[in-house]
Design a protein around this motif. Structure first.
Motif, short mmCIF file in Angstrom:
data_model
loop_
_atom_site.label_atom_id
_atom_site.label_comp_id
_atom_site.label_asym_id
_atom_site.label_seq_id
_atom_site.Cartn_x
_atom_site.Cartn_y
_atom_site.Cartn_z
N ASP A 6 -10.77 -6.63 -11.63
CA ASP A 6 -11.55 -6.13 -10.32
C ASP A 6 -12.65 -6.71 -10.13
O ASP A 6 -13.40 -6.87 -9.07
N VAL A 7 -13.21 -6.91 -11.09
CA VAL A 7 -14.58 -7.35 -11.34
C VAL A 7 -15.37 -8.22 -10.58
O VAL A 7 -16.34 -9.02 -9.28
N GLY A 8 -13.84 -9.98 -10.80
CA GLY A 8 -14.36 -10.68 -10.03
C GLY A 8 -14.07 -10.85 -8.50
O GLY A 8 -14.24 -11.44 -7.39
N ASN A 9 -12.29 -10.26 -7.71
CA ASN A 9 -12.20 -9.81 -6.74
C ASN A 9 -13.15 -8.86 -5.76
O ASN A 9 -13.29 -9.40 -4.65
N SER A 10 -14.12 -8.47 -6.89
CA SER A 10 -14.55 -7.20 -5.88
C SER A 10 -15.70 -7.66 -5.33
O SER A 10 -16.36 -7.74 -4.59
N ALA A 11 -15.96 -9.48 -5.79
CA ALA A 11 -16.89 -10.12 -4.83
C ALA A 11 -16.98 -10.63 -3.37
O ALA A 11 -18.27 -10.42 -2.92
N PHE A 12 -16.04 -10.27 -3.99
CA PHE A 12 -14.99 -11.48 -2.25
C PHE A 12 -15.23 -9.92 -1.24
O PHE A 12 -15.64 -10.03 -0.58
N VAL A 13 -14.80 -8.67 -1.81
CA VAL A 13 -15.21 -7.30 -0.85
C VAL A 13 -16.04 -7.24 -0.76
O VAL A 13 -16.52 -7.14 0.31
N MET A 14 -17.30 -7.55 -1.54
CA MET A 14 -18.76 -6.88 -1.76
C MET A 14 -19.17 -7.92 -0.33
O MET A 14 -20.02 -7.22 0.75
N LEU A 15 -18.94 -8.79 -0.50
CA LEU A 15 -19.35 -10.61 0.73
C LEU A 15 -18.27 -9.43 2.36
O LEU A 15 -19.05 -9.52 3.51
N VAL A 16 -17.03 -9.02 1.40
CA VAL A 16 -16.23 -8.65 3.32
C VAL A 16 -16.89 -7.52 4.15
O VAL A 16 -16.84 -7.51 5.10
N ALA A 17 -17.76 -6.81 3.02
CA ALA A 17 -18.00 -5.33 3.93
C ALA A 17 -19.85 -5.73 3.57
O ALA A 17 -20.16 -4.86 4.72
N THR A 18 -20.21 -6.57 3.49
CA THR A 18 -21.50 -6.92 4.12
C THR A 18 -22.04 -8.18 4.45
O THR A 18 -22.17 -8.06 6.03
N ILE A 19 -21.87 -9.31 3.84
CA ILE A 19 -22.27 -10.77 4.42
C ILE A 19 -21.80 -11.26 5.39
O ILE A 19 -22.19 -11.75 6.74
N TYR A 50 -17.03 -2.61 -9.02
CA TYR A 50 -18.54 -1.99 -8.61
C TYR A 50 -19.69 -3.07 -8.58
O TYR A 50 -20.44 -3.67 -8.24
N ILE A 51 -20.17 -2.57 -10.05
CA ILE A 51 -21.24 -2.98 -10.78
C ILE A 51 -21.00 -4.24 -10.95
O ILE A 51 -22.09 -5.10 -10.95
N GLY A 52 -19.76 -4.87 -11.29
CA GLY A 52 -20.07 -6.42 -11.76
C GLY A 52 -20.06 -6.97 -10.55
O GLY A 52 -20.85 -8.29 -10.18
N SER A 53 -19.61 -6.78 -9.63
CA SER A 53 -20.17 -7.75 -7.99
C SER A 53 -21.34 -7.69 -7.78
O SER A 53 -21.15 -8.59 -6.71
N CYS A 54 -22.18 -6.61 -8.37
CA CYS A 54 -23.32 -6.75 -7.67
C CYS A 54 -24.30 -7.96 -8.13
O CYS A 54 -25.39 -8.48 -7.52
N ILE A 55 -23.57 -8.75 -9.60
CA ILE A 55 -23.84 -9.44 -10.35
C ILE A 55 -24.71 -10.96 -8.97
O ILE A 55 -25.44 -11.76 -8.35
N PRO A 56 -23.31 -11.71 -8.46
CA PRO A 56 -23.31 -12.72 -7.30
C PRO A 56 -23.92 -12.10 -6.22
O PRO A 56 -24.15 -12.93 -5.57
N PHE A 57 -23.55 -11.31 -5.86
CA PHE A 57 -23.51 -10.74 -4.50
C PHE A 57 -25.25 -10.82 -4.04
O PHE A 57 -25.83 -11.16 -3.47
N ILE A 58 -26.48 -9.72 -5.34
CA ILE A 58 -27.69 -10.01 -5.17
C ILE A 58 -27.80 -11.07 -5.26
O ILE A 58 -28.96 -11.19 -4.43
N ILE A 59 -27.57 -12.33 -6.19
CA ILE A 59 -28.41 -13.25 -6.04
C ILE A 59 -27.87 -14.36 -4.66
O ILE A 59 -28.85 -14.61 -3.58
N SER A 60 -26.57 -13.79 -3.84
CA SER A 60 -25.95 -13.93 -2.67
C SER A 60 -27.87 -13.46 -1.56
O SER A 60 -27.82 -14.20 -0.84
N LEU A 61 -27.79 -12.73 -2.05
CA LEU A 61 -28.11 -11.92 -1.07
C LEU A 61 -29.76 -12.30 -0.84
O LEU A 61 -30.52 -12.12 -0.52
N VAL A 62 -30.09 -12.95 -1.91
CA VAL A 62 -32.22 -13.41 -2.22
C VAL A 62 -31.78 -14.49 -1.47
O VAL A 62 -32.87 -14.54 -0.51
N PHE A 63 -30.67 -15.47 -1.49
CA PHE A 63 -30.66 -16.75 -0.39
C PHE A 63 -30.71 -16.46 1.14
O PHE A 63 -31.24 -16.73 1.56
N VAL A 64 -29.54 -15.12 1.65
CA VAL A 64 -29.64 -14.85 2.65
C VAL A 64 -30.84 -14.27 3.08
O VAL A 64 -30.84 -14.63 5.23
N LEU A 65 -31.63 -13.34 2.23
CA LEU A 65 -32.24 -12.87 3.50
C LEU A 65 -34.04 -13.58 3.88
O LEU A 65 -34.76 -13.48 4.10
#
Length: 430
Positions: free
Chosen positions: A31-44, A165-180
């Protein structure tokens, strides 16, 4: 066959209070792993697709509609293949290989999203990645019966969503830094997106490895002479069996409607916010808040399941989501989206986790793959209806708000049928 694992209420208090086992933790890690993809789908991803579509002259309303149609195509494909794959997976030692194949399709598809610069090619690759992701969940969800006991299912399922939910924030925050901040570090947006997609694909794969190494299928049906044809026969038998078990049958209908609204909100929240003119950076940060809110609330509902019946908690979540859908109809300010993000976070993990564990408890354990394949039709497959209706209504009326209005109707229907199903399941399993 009646899955008399225990009543739909909650028993085994002492078992529930034990710490998570290693196998339960490895299952949660997926769930920690695939939620990173879910977070991308919902946001970036929808924001990047909006950028690509805008470069090609696609209007905001058409962008929202095309995004909804892509989500619909994905769920139809999974709905068609899910029950058959789930039935095959119930044969001894078949669940892990099928899970691995689907997971890798999702991971490779996520990484491949970094390649296209055409909006239509990007959308095609996205459908492939989403199919792999959704199909992997059929096997992952059905693994719940192998990794834990019936008494611990609510708690373990809730932990999965919470840590996801909380684990997906790790790669998402890193990704968000680059995207923004891509322009401040001398990068292009496409370059930043390449990093985001590759990072999240690698995260997804790496945290899945412990489950792949340690999972063993303990509930299964014996191999037939012809595995595929035998699986079709079992599937037909199971469908006839479900129709006779009115409590399970009505639950699947209810689940179809209420989870339809949940997944449509997840899939289209950022797209909807962009379509009504809200700031992209604010949308991303608000949905990040959703993840942080969802973590403690998913765990909270897992604890509440020890004290209150699971069906009552699910009904409460459906009522809350009805209110969320009604509020979203008039949304046109940034702070309203932030408020909505917090409300969604409070109930999103709970309704998903408890629905999954409730279903796992009322079905035959040895047929979990088969049943969860059908569950997936009524679950992620159901979002075909929601995403399509949002897209069609938005295009016909030219107003994105009216597209969202249909979701509140879905929740009301889902709640009405669920209450009938819960009553029947209590009588049957008591």
């Amino acid at each position: 066959m009646l899955p008399l694992w225990g009543a739909a209420g909650n028993t085994g208090k002492d078992m529930n209070e034990k710490k998570l086992t290693k196998l339960e933790k490895y299952w949660i890690l997926y769930d920690v792993g695939n939620s990173a993809f879910v977070m991308l789908v919902a946001t970036i991803i929808p924001i990047y697709f909006n950028y690509l579509a805008g470069q090609a002259g696609i209007t905001e309303v058409d962008y929202l509609a095309y995004w909804g149609y892509a989500a619909s195509v994905t769920t139809v494909i999974v709905a068609l293949i899910g029950p058959v794959l789930g039935s095959i997976a119930d044969a001894q030692n078949c669940k892990k290989p099928l899970f691995t194949i689907c997971m890798m399709v999702g991971v490779i598809g996520c990484a491949a999203l970094s390649l296209p610069t055409s909006w239509i090619v990007f959308l095609a690759v996205f459908v492939l990645a989403k199919v792999g992701f959704n199909a992997s969940l059929i096997f992952y969800d059905s693994m719940l019966v192998d990794v834990t006991t019936p008494e611990r299912m609510d708690s373990v399922s809730s932990h999965g969503y919470a840590w996801g939910y909380i684990g997906s924030c790790i790669p998402f925050i890193i990704s968000l830094v680059f995207v923004l901040m891509y322009d401040k570090v001398g990068m292009t947006l496409h370059g930043a997106m390449i990093i985001a997609f590759l990072l999240n694909a690698a995260w997804w794969l790496l945290v899945t490895l412990p489950l792949l190494r340690n999972y063993r299928q303990t509930h299964y049906v014996e191999h037939t002479e012809h595995l595929v044809s035998g699986s079709f026969r079992r599937l037909g038998h199971t469908i006839r069996e479900i129709r006779k078990q009115k409590g399970i049958f009505l639950y699947l209908i209810a689940f179809f409607f209420f989870i339809d609204g949940v997944y449509t909100i997840i899939d289209m929240a950022t797209a909807y916010g962009s379509a009504v003119g809200l700031d992209s950076t604010g949308l991303l940060l608000a949905l990040l808040v959703t993840q942080f809110v969802a973590f403690p609330f998913a765990l909270l509902f897992g604890r509440l399941s020890k004290k209150y019946d699971t069906d009552k908690l699910i009904a409460f979540c459906i009522v809350a989501y009805t209110g969320i859908a009604i509020f979203a109809i008039q949304l046109n300010k940034q702070w309203e989206f932030w408020f909505l993000a917090v409300c969604v976070g409070m109930f999103q993990g709970a309704i998903q986790a408890l629905s999954r564990s409730y279903f796992a408890r009322i079905i035959p354990a040895e047929k979990s793959g088969e049943y969860f394949g059908i569950y997936d039709i009524c679950g992620k497959g159901a979002s075909f209806l929601g995403t399509t209706l949002v897209g069609v209504v938005a295009q016909i009326t030219g107003k994105a708000h009216l597209g969202v209005a249909v979701l509140s109707i879905m929740f009301v229907i889902g709640l009405t049928v669920f209450l009938k199903a819960a009553k029947l399941n209590r009588s049957r399993l008591s």
